[in-house]
Motif scaffolding. Structure first.
Motif, mmCIF file in Angstrom:
data_model
loop_
_atom_site.group_PDB
_atom_site.id
_atom_site.type_symbol
_atom_site.label_atom_id
_atom_site.label_comp_id
_atom_site.label_asym_id
_atom_site.label_seq_id
_atom_site.Cartn_x
_atom_site.Cartn_y
_atom_site.Cartn_z
ATOM 1 N N VAL A 429 -3.317 11.895 10.341
ATOM 2 C CA VAL A 429 -4.178 11.270 9.339
ATOM 3 C C VAL A 429 -3.966 9.762 9.349
ATOM 4 C CG1 VAL A 429 -4.759 11.151 6.897
ATOM 5 C CG2 VAL A 429 -4.085 13.331 7.923
ATOM 6 N N PHE A 430 -5.064 9.025 9.428
ATOM 7 C CA PHE A 430 -4.983 7.558 9.399
ATOM 8 C C PHE A 430 -5.473 7.073 8.042
ATOM 9 C CE2 PHE A 430 -6.082 3.191 9.929
ATOM 10 C CZ PHE A 430 -5.204 2.705 10.893
ATOM 11 N N ASN A 438 -10.295 3.901 -2.182
ATOM 12 C CA ASN A 438 -11.038 3.329 -1.052
ATOM 13 C C ASN A 438 -10.774 4.081 0.238
ATOM 14 O OD1 ASN A 438 -12.259 1.373 -2.616
ATOM 15 N ND2 ASN A 438 -10.689 -0.174 -2.210
ATOM 16 N N ASN A 439 -9.582 4.660 0.390
ATOM 17 C CA ASN A 439 -9.299 5.475 1.562
ATOM 18 C C ASN A 439 -10.067 6.789 1.532
ATOM 19 O OD1 ASN A 439 -7.205 4.667 3.713
ATOM 20 N ND2 ASN A 439 -6.313 3.856 1.820
ATOM 21 N N ILE A 440 -10.422 7.230 0.341
ATOM 22 C CA ILE A 440 -11.214 8.460 0.216
ATOM 23 C C ILE A 440 -12.697 8.167 0.430
ATOM 24 C CG2 ILE A 440 -12.001 10.214 -1.430
ATOM 25 C CD1 ILE A 440 -9.150 10.155 -2.620
ATOM 26 N N THR A 441 -13.200 7.124 -0.216
ATOM 27 C CA THR A 441 -14.639 6.833 -0.132
ATOM 28 C C THR A 441 -15.004 6.063 1.131
ATOM 29 O OG1 THR A 441 -14.412 4.720 -1.304
ATOM 30 C CG2 THR A 441 -14.751 6.701 -2.646
ATOM 31 N N GLY A 480 -0.673 4.459 5.484
ATOM 32 C CA GLY A 480 -0.185 5.374 4.452
ATOM 33 C C GLY A 480 1.314 5.565 4.477
ATOM 34 N N ALA A 481 2.034 4.486 4.812
ATOM 35 C CA ALA A 481 3.482 4.582 5.019
ATOM 36 C C ALA A 481 4.238 5.015 3.776
ATOM 37 C CB ALA A 481 4.014 3.242 5.519
ATOM 38 N N THR A 482 3.680 4.771 2.584
ATOM 39 C CA THR A 482 4.403 5.092 1.345
ATOM 40 C C THR A 482 4.156 6.518 0.877
ATOM 41 O OG1 THR A 482 2.561 4.162 0.072
ATOM 42 C CG2 THR A 482 4.401 2.695 0.579
ATOM 43 N N LEU A 483 3.392 7.294 1.645
ATOM 44 C CA LEU A 483 3.113 8.689 1.288
ATOM 45 C C LEU A 483 3.752 9.631 2.299
ATOM 46 C CD1 LEU A 483 -0.692 8.427 0.387
ATOM 47 C CD2 LEU A 483 1.253 8.270 -1.173
ATOM 48 N N SER A 484 4.006 10.851 1.858
ATOM 49 C CA SER A 484 4.533 11.857 2.778
ATOM 50 C C SER A 484 3.422 12.373 3.677
ATOM 51 C CB SER A 484 5.137 13.017 1.990
ATOM 52 O OG SER A 484 4.096 13.758 1.347
ATOM 53 N N VAL A 485 3.820 13.082 4.742
ATOM 54 C CA VAL A 485 2.823 13.649 5.662
ATOM 55 C C VAL A 485 1.889 14.596 4.921
ATOM 56 C CG1 VAL A 485 2.501 15.111 7.691
ATOM 57 C CG2 VAL A 485 4.339 13.410 7.659
ATOM 58 N N GLY A 486 2.459 15.432 4.048
ATOM 59 C CA GLY A 486 1.631 16.375 3.300
ATOM 60 C C GLY A 486 0.670 15.699 2.352
ATOM 61 N N ARG A 488 -0.597 12.644 2.703
ATOM 62 C CA ARG A 488 -1.667 12.036 3.506
ATOM 63 C C ARG A 488 -2.674 13.099 3.942
ATOM 64 N NH1 ARG A 488 2.760 9.149 5.991
ATOM 65 N NH2 ARG A 488 2.562 10.344 7.934
ATOM 66 N N GLN A 489 -2.178 14.278 4.268
ATOM 67 C CA GLN A 489 -3.075 15.350 4.699
ATOM 68 C C GLN A 489 -3.988 15.791 3.563
ATOM 69 O OE1 GLN A 489 -4.674 16.535 7.385
ATOM 70 N NE2 GLN A 489 -2.718 17.043 8.349
ATOM 71 N N LEU A 490 -3.429 15.878 2.355
ATOM 72 C CA LEU A 490 -4.240 16.258 1.196
ATOM 73 C C LEU A 490 -5.328 15.220 0.921
ATOM 74 C CD1 LEU A 490 -1.491 17.618 -1.207
ATOM 75 C CD2 LEU A 490 -3.320 18.946 -0.159
ATOM 76 N N ILE A 491 -4.984 13.941 1.062
ATOM 77 C CA ILE A 491 -5.984 12.879 0.856
ATOM 78 C C ILE A 491 -7.094 12.993 1.891
ATOM 79 C CG2 ILE A 491 -6.347 10.387 1.015
ATOM 80 C CD1 ILE A 491 -3.662 10.009 -0.350
ATOM 81 N N SER A 492 -6.736 13.375 3.114
ATOM 82 C CA SER A 492 -7.767 13.532 4.145
ATOM 83 C C SER A 492 -8.709 14.676 3.804
ATOM 84 C CB SER A 492 -7.125 13.753 5.515
ATOM 85 O OG SER A 492 -6.562 15.045 5.622
ATOM 86 N N PHE A 493 -8.192 15.718 3.115
ATOM 87 C CA PHE A 493 -9.059 16.809 2.670
ATOM 88 C C PHE A 493 -10.030 16.323 1.601
ATOM 89 C CE2 PHE A 493 -6.574 19.820 4.959
ATOM 90 C CZ PHE A 493 -7.338 20.963 5.025
#
Length: 585
Positions: A429-430, A438-441, A480-486, A488-493
């Motif tokens: 996830v980038f 803004n990363n969502i929209t 997304g360095a301040t978030l965990s992998v999980g 970041r994945q949820l935000i991508s969903f």
């Protein structure tokens, strides 16, 4: 590291025409600048002539009242010359910055349209060099190149003509030193051209190295390679320094040498002119004017070498920029069919695809997934799963075969319209250095905060986002360095869901999350898939057992297809993968 392209020719008419084409919206300002520079060049010889006239007619004669008038006239000429130089410098700077702003926008727009294959083959640092350094060189072309060269040449011609008109003997004596200046200028130009090319290559390599290694800093530190990479950087940086020092050396030699030649020419004029004054064959004013003419005569010669190098570097940069602007590594968007009413029926018919010619990673792939169904792609790494879904969004073009969406050829869809109806969730996830919202929209102003929260609650991301400082306005920092992998994945969903796609593509979407997060995502997926076509790539077979159809890929070919139970009964490829994952010690 790859080497840069060879230097361009100064009088490459096609490139010069292309450079001029960038000026098309500002032609009036450009030609106004040329006129101002020409007028300024005509003003330059006036002061030596006025000084000659003043010395011979007023100072020698002791006519002090007229001397004051001439002094005011000379001050006026100097003020006029200074004003013209100010206007020309400002206009040239404005023109240069405005044009490179336009070019940079064009170039970035082009980069946005390039297909992914281009980025597979091109270092990011080299694109940064094109977008920043090469375009900045063009600023020098517009501010110090084209118009300034014309002004210098005109000034040289005018001063030479005035010198011959004033005293042809001193002019010929002055011209005796010109061959030395021309020869030294030629060697300077050739040397500095070579050193400038080395500098630009060093800058491109330095940009590529720094960008690549900062991005991959975690790998460097994981494998304890700091010292090794540090030593590499020192070597690359030394190459960069040495290239600059060679250009500095050329300037350090040329300009003092030019001053020596100028001084020698001035000495010859003073020696000859003094003898003529003693024999009353020349006036003091003429000799004084010629000493000034000498400086004015050699000044454009010295600057012309530098300006020609600036122009040549601009031509080299323009060639590189044009090569990128005219690259055909983009997806041809000739389709006119809108995907506004897309249902989501997807069909692959005998699709062949290769990243490199004839090295096919997909071979004769055919399958169909109907609206609302879920199809899963499984197989070993390199089997062709990700390549399959990349073709659906036309990130890459197929070599042979056809892909249909709602019985319409993929090529016939308007590209943006098609992609707006396909939601993609990738394993890697980038996230941009921006707020979560803004990363969502991704800048889509039509997506409201209420819609984002609704999607986040559905996916199960709302609670953790609310716990963050500033909630949806929290800046996730670069990648997304301040978030965990999980997380970041949820935000991508959430990002995929708020755009309301008709087709959902999940590429290893749960492979990087823990069991608890995976269970939460699976619950969200069941809601997300309702009424939508889903194409799922997964290594974890437990996540796809309810898929309507499972395709087993190996080396770009479909080896098996069917439901989970059907494939287990066949006791073939899928059954073997299933046993490897679920056999316990």
């Amino acid at each position: 590291m790859r080497k840069e392209e060879k230097s361009g020719q100064i009088f490459d008419i096609q490139i010069l025409q292309r450079i001029y084409s960038f000026l098309t919206p500002y032609r009036l300002r450009f030609w106004s600048l040329v006129v101002i520079i020409m007028v300024s060049a005509c003003v330059v010889p006036l002061n030596p002539l006025l000084i000659r006239h003043t010395i011979d007619n007023y100072i020698v004669a002791g006519n002090y009242p007229m001397l004051a008038n001439m002094l005011l006239l000379m001050i006026g000429v100097l003020l006029l010359q200074g004003f013209l130089q100010f206007v020309s410098a400002y206009m040239a700077g404005w023109l240069g910055q405005t044009v490179i702003r336009d070019i940079r926008v064009q170039l970035y727009e082009k980069i946005l349209s390039l297909r992914l294959k281009f980025f597979d083959d091109t270092p990011i640092g080299r694109l940064v060099t094109r977008t920043v350094s090469d375009i900045e060189t063009l600023n020098d072309v517009f501010s110090e190149g084209l118009a300034a060269i014309a002004g210098d040449i005109l000034q040289l011609v005018l001063i030479t003509g005035v010198m011959f008109w004033t005293d042809w003997r001193l002019t010929l004596l002055c011209l005796c030193t010109v061959p030395f200046m021309v020869i030294s200028t030629y060697f300077f130009k050739e040397y500095i051209k070579k050193s400038f090319n080395e500098v630009r290559l060093a800058v491109a390599n330095l940009n590529s190295f720094v960008q690549e290694h900062i991005t991959g800093m975690n790998i460097v530190q994981i494998f304890n390679s700091e010292k090794l990479e540090y030593d590499k950087f020192i070597k690359i940086n030394e190459v960069h320094r040495d290239a600059h020092i060679r250009s500095i050396w050329a300037y350090s030699v040329y300009f003092p040498l030019a001053d020596v030649i100028l001084a020698a020419g001035t000495g010859l004029i003073v020696w000859f002119g003094s003898k003529q004054i003693l024999t009353h064959d020349m006036t003091l004013g003429t000799l004084t004017a010629f000493i000034m003419f000498m400086n004015l005569f050699f000044r454009p010669i010295r600057f012309l070498a530098d300006r020609f190098n600036t122009l040549q570097m601009g031509i080299v940069s323009t060639e590189r920029i044009i090569k990128l602007l005219e690259s055909n590594e983009y997806v041809v968007n000739n389709g006119t069919f809108k995907a506004d009413k897309l249902k989501g029926n997807v069909r692959f018919e005998n699709v062949w695809f290769a990243y490199n010619d004839e090295e096919y990673v997909l071979k004769d792939i055919s399958f169909e997934v109907k609206q609302g169904e879920t199809i899963a792609l499984v197989g070993a790494t390199g089997a062709g799963k990700s390549s399959t879904i990349n073709l659906l969004s036309r990130f890459y073009e197929i070599n042979k075969g056809k892909i249909f969406v709602d019985d319409v050829d993929l090529q016939d869809y308007e590209l943006n319209s098609l992609r707006s109806k396909i939601g993609v969730v990738l394993q890697d996830v980038f996230l941009f250095s921006d707020t979560i919202e803004n990363n969502i929209t991704l800048g889509d102003k039509s997506i409201t905060r209420e819609k984002i929260i609704e999607a986040a609650k559905l996916v199960g991301a709302h609670d953790f986002i609310e716990r963050l400082p500033d909630g949806y306005d929290y800046n996730v920092m670069e990648r997304g360095a301040t978030l965990s992998v999980g997380q970041r994945q949820l935000i991508s969903f959430v990002r995929a869901l708020v755009h309301d796609p008709k087709v959902i593509v999940l590429d290893e979407a749960t492979s990087s999350v823990d069991t608890e997060t995976e269970e939460m995502i699976q619950n969200a997926i069941s809601k997300l898939m309702k009424g939508r076509t889903a194409i799922v790539i997964a290594h974890r077979l437990s996540t796809i057992q309810n898929a309507h159809k499972i395709l087993v890929l190996d080396k770009g070919e479909i080896k098996e297809e069917g439901t989970h139970d059907e494939l287990l009964e066949k006791d073939g490829w899928y059954a073997s993968l299933h046993k490897m994952q679920f056999v316990t010690a």
